[in-house]
Design a protein around this motif. Structure first.
Motif, short mmCIF file in Angstrom:
data_model
loop_
_atom_site.label_atom_id
_atom_site.label_comp_id
_atom_site.label_asym_id
_atom_site.label_seq_id
_atom_site.Cartn_x
_atom_site.Cartn_y
_atom_site.Cartn_z
N LEU A 20 1.18 3.95 -2.99
CA LEU A 20 0.75 5.34 -2.75
C LEU A 20 1.90 6.31 -3.05
CD1 LEU A 20 -1.50 7.24 -1.89
CD2 LEU A 20 -0.78 6.97 0.48
N ALA A 21 3.10 5.95 -2.64
CA ALA A 21 4.27 6.80 -2.93
C ALA A 21 4.42 6.99 -4.44
CB ALA A 21 5.53 6.17 -2.35
N ARG A 22 4.27 5.91 -5.18
CA ARG A 22 4.39 5.97 -6.64
C ARG A 22 3.32 6.88 -7.24
NH1 ARG A 22 5.55 0.66 -6.82
NH2 ARG A 22 3.36 0.10 -6.79
N GLU A 23 2.12 6.75 -6.74
CA GLU A 23 0.99 7.47 -7.34
C GLU A 23 0.99 8.97 -7.03
OE1 GLU A 23 -0.54 6.23 -9.63
OE2 GLU A 23 0.00 4.15 -9.32
N THR A 24 1.84 9.40 -6.09
CA THR A 24 1.90 10.85 -5.82
C THR A 24 3.01 11.53 -6.62
OG1 THR A 24 3.30 10.44 -3.91
CG2 THR A 24 0.95 10.71 -3.47
N HIS A 25 3.72 10.77 -7.45
CA HIS A 25 4.77 11.38 -8.28
C HIS A 25 4.13 12.30 -9.33
CE1 HIS A 25 7.86 7.98 -7.31
NE2 HIS A 25 7.62 8.78 -6.29
N TYR A 26 5.01 12.99 -10.05
CA TYR A 26 4.54 13.92 -11.09
C TYR A 26 3.47 13.30 -11.99
CZ TYR A 26 4.62 16.43 -15.53
OH TYR A 26 4.24 17.09 -16.68
N PHE A 27 2.43 14.06 -12.23
CA PHE A 27 1.42 13.65 -13.21
C PHE A 27 0.75 14.90 -13.75
CE2 PHE A 27 -2.62 12.16 -14.84
CZ PHE A 27 -2.24 11.01 -15.52
N ASN A 28 0.48 14.90 -15.04
CA ASN A 28 -0.24 16.04 -15.62
C ASN A 28 -1.19 15.55 -16.69
OD1 ASN A 28 -0.94 18.72 -15.93
ND2 ASN A 28 0.58 19.07 -17.52
N ALA A 29 -2.41 16.03 -16.65
CA ALA A 29 -3.42 15.65 -17.65
C ALA A 29 -4.58 16.63 -17.50
CB ALA A 29 -3.91 14.23 -17.42
N TYR A 40 0.84 -1.20 0.00
CA TYR A 40 0.00 0.00 0.00
C TYR A 40 0.88 1.26 0.00
CZ TYR A 40 -2.97 3.65 2.14
OH TYR A 40 -3.62 4.82 2.43
N ARG A 41 1.88 1.27 0.87
CA ARG A 41 2.74 2.46 1.01
C ARG A 41 3.57 2.67 -0.26
NH1 ARG A 41 3.77 5.00 5.72
NH2 ARG A 41 2.41 4.44 7.43
N GLU A 42 4.08 1.59 -0.81
CA GLU A 42 4.88 1.70 -2.05
C GLU A 42 4.01 2.24 -3.19
OE1 GLU A 42 6.52 -2.15 -2.86
OE2 GLU A 42 7.64 -2.15 -0.98
N LEU A 93 5.83 11.73 1.53
CA LEU A 93 5.15 11.21 0.34
C LEU A 93 5.88 9.97 -0.18
CD1 LEU A 93 4.33 14.51 -1.64
CD2 LEU A 93 2.73 13.03 -0.46
N GLU A 94 7.21 10.01 -0.16
CA GLU A 94 8.00 8.85 -0.62
C GLU A 94 7.82 7.64 0.30
OE1 GLU A 94 9.52 8.18 -3.37
OE2 GLU A 94 8.91 10.13 -4.16
N ALA A 95 7.41 7.92 1.54
CA ALA A 95 7.16 6.81 2.48
C ALA A 95 5.72 6.30 2.36
CB ALA A 95 7.43 7.28 3.90
N GLY A 96 4.94 6.91 1.44
CA GLY A 96 3.56 6.48 1.22
C GLY A 96 2.65 6.80 2.38
N ASN A 97 2.87 7.98 2.96
CA ASN A 97 2.07 8.39 4.12
C ASN A 97 0.74 9.00 3.65
OD1 ASN A 97 1.00 9.75 6.34
ND2 ASN A 97 3.02 10.05 7.25
N ALA A 98 -0.36 8.28 3.87
CA ALA A 98 -1.67 8.71 3.35
C ALA A 98 -2.16 9.99 4.03
CB ALA A 98 -2.70 7.61 3.54
N SER A 99 -1.84 10.13 5.32
CA SER A 99 -2.35 11.33 5.99
C SER A 99 -1.68 12.60 5.47
CB SER A 99 -2.24 11.25 7.50
OG SER A 99 -1.22 10.42 7.88
#
Lengths: 270, 227
Positions: free
Chosen positions: A62-71, A58-60, B131-137
């Motif tokens: 989520l970290a990936r999905e918050t990287h740069y994205f533009n659309a 889950y953490r991995e 963010l790199e640690a995947g912290n949802a909060s």
């Protein structure tokens, strides 16, 4: 080629993703652009990963999905659905998911801009101006615009999420669907036709029966009571042609601001 | 206009300003909607709609495309509608100065959005380890902070614009001696030229696009001649 989803996205999860996608640009910035918003929107689906919210996967993810994205923000729903599917499938290496994310940016941006910002939005705004020109009242004009626009807006987001989820990695093919391919062209023609139709009618309603001396003279001509409207449309056409010629060098609203400032100064000084 | 009324319009500006980019982009921030709502709050929906129609024509050329900096018409339309309905004096002069106030607010609003985006960027950079640690909060916190900052931006911009522009507009309307019919005619010509050129720039490349425009124009003019 389409593949079936491994299981339907639970209704509650899909709804949460859809609602969150409405705020996909909440933390828009010049570094990661929509990145955080995409992570925020995909997050309800990631809870289904093994180990749940406390798990490493889950953490991995989520970290990936918050990287740069533009659309385009509405069509980002396609990416949100597809990325949720790809992450839950768990069969794709992280580096490939990153490449997939980046590959989605260009098409979802350009198609969305042409379909929505250059097509659907001006189309619905011109429908509202036409309704005003035909004599509609405030409630009707505003309701017509909001309902019409949001049928397309919300419909596009729901379609995007469902399409992304059901096609996953192969979602690019769905961007060739007829309404995305031909929609902008049809809308462009409709915008041109509506603009020509709405402007004289809206102008006539705004002006009403003008008591300008020039209008009085014009009224006696063959053009009748709306002669001033035709005269002003001719002036507007000249200014409009100038603005089209200066496209890319000068924004129309800046020219309008300059004219309004001069008019205001003249009004106070005279 | 009382302080309570300014705060009421500022709250409206905050909600409608939020719609421009952050949430939910349902286009209730479009001038034709925002100005009409402001007009309704101020006591005249029809006047709000009139101001909204002018601003909508001018806003047609603004494409809210990602990274570009563009005028922010949401709060500006609230300001325009509020200034117009709260007039005392000649209606057309008030319309002129309300349009001027709205356009200046839209310009400043564009800059405030640019500043907000840079601020969001700074917050995101600070949060990168989490963010790199995947912290949802932290993800949720960044989103909520962005929304709150945008809400505050719209509120402050609307309140400040109205506080500054109401006395200036009242002074200008009281001292304005321009011919009402001429002012209205110039405003119509300017707004129509912006709308027409915007549609042309967006769509003239479509197949037979110019003919659709001319066809529409012919029907519109024929309806006027016939009616």
């Amino acid at each position: 080629m389409h593949t079936l989803a491994p299981r339907p996205l639970p209704f509650r999860t899909a709804t949460a993703m859809l609602v969150r996608s409405l705020a996909v640009q909440a933390s828009w910035n010049y570094e990661t652009m929509l990145g955080t918003g995409v992570g925020f929107s995909v997050e309800p689906a990631l809870r289904e990963l093994p180990g749940g919210r406390e798990g490493a996967k889950y953490r991995e993810a989520l970290a990936r999905e918050t990287h740069y994205f533009n659309a385009h923000p509405y069509l980002a729903a396609v990416a949100i659905g597809a990325l949720a599917r790809v992450e839950l499938d768990g069969s794709m290496p992280p580096a490939q998911i990153e490449r997939f994310r980046i590959a989605l940016c260009g098409p979802l941006g350009s198609v969305g801009d042409r379909l929505v910002w250059a097509g659907w939005l001006p189309f619905t705004a011109l429908v509202a101006l036409l309704a005003y020109g035909l004599g509609a009242g405030p409630v009707f004009v505003v309701t017509l615009f909001l309902v019409l626009y949001n049928v397309g807006h919300v419909g596009l987001r729901i379609w995007g999420l469902r399409t992304g989820w059901s096609h996953g990695m192969r979602v690019a093919g769905s961007l060739a669907t007829p309404f995305l391919r031909r929609g902008p062209e049809y809308l462009a023609r409709a915008v041109m036709g509506l603009c020509g139709l709405a402007l004289p009618l809206a102008a006539a309603r705004i002006l009403g029966r003008s008591d300008m001396p020039l209008a009085e003279v014009a009224r006696k001509s063959v053009l009748g009571p709306h002669a001033l409207v035709f005269l002003l449309l001719a002036v507007a056409a000249l200014l409009g042609i100038l603005l089209v010629k200066l496209h890319g060098r000068l924004d129309g609203w800046r020219v309008a601001l300059l004219i309004v400032v001069l008019l205001a100064l003249h009004s106070v000084a005279s | 206009m009382t302080l309570e009324t300014i705060l009421m319009f500022a709250l409206l500006g905050a909600i409608l300003g939020l719609d421009v980019v952050s949430f939910p982009q349902a286009m209730w921030s479009r001038p034709v909607v925002a100005s009409t709502i402001a007009g309704t709050l101020g006591g005249s929906a029809s006047d709000g709609l009139l101001a909204g129609v002018f601003l909508e024509m001018m806003a047609l050329e603004t494409l809210p495309v990602g990274a570009s900096r563009y005028p922010e018409w949401g709060t500006a339309s609230v300001v325009g509608g509020a200034l117009y309905v709260s007039r005392s004096g000649d209606a057309t002069s008030a319309l002129l100065f309300a349009m001027l106030g709205a356009m200046i607010t839209a310009w400043v609003g564009g800059w405030s959005m640019y500043a907000l985006r840079r601020l969001n960027g700074r917050w995101t950079k600070q949060a990168l380890p989490a963010l790199e640690a995947g912290n949802a909060s932290v993800v949720t916190w960044l989103q909520m902070r962005g929304l709150a900052a945008d809400l505050l931006r719209g509120f402050a911009l609307t309140a400040l614009a109205l506080a500054l522009l109401i006395p200036l507009t009242a002074f200008a309307v009281a001292n304005g001696h321009g011919d009402s019919a001429t002012i209205r005619a110039v405003l119509v010509a300017v707004a129509a030229s912006i709308a027409g050129s915007a549609a042309w720039k967006l769509s003239h490349g479509s197949k037979h696009g110019p003919w659709f425009f001319l066809g529409g124009l012919a029907i519109g003019c024929a309806m006027l001649l016939g009616g």
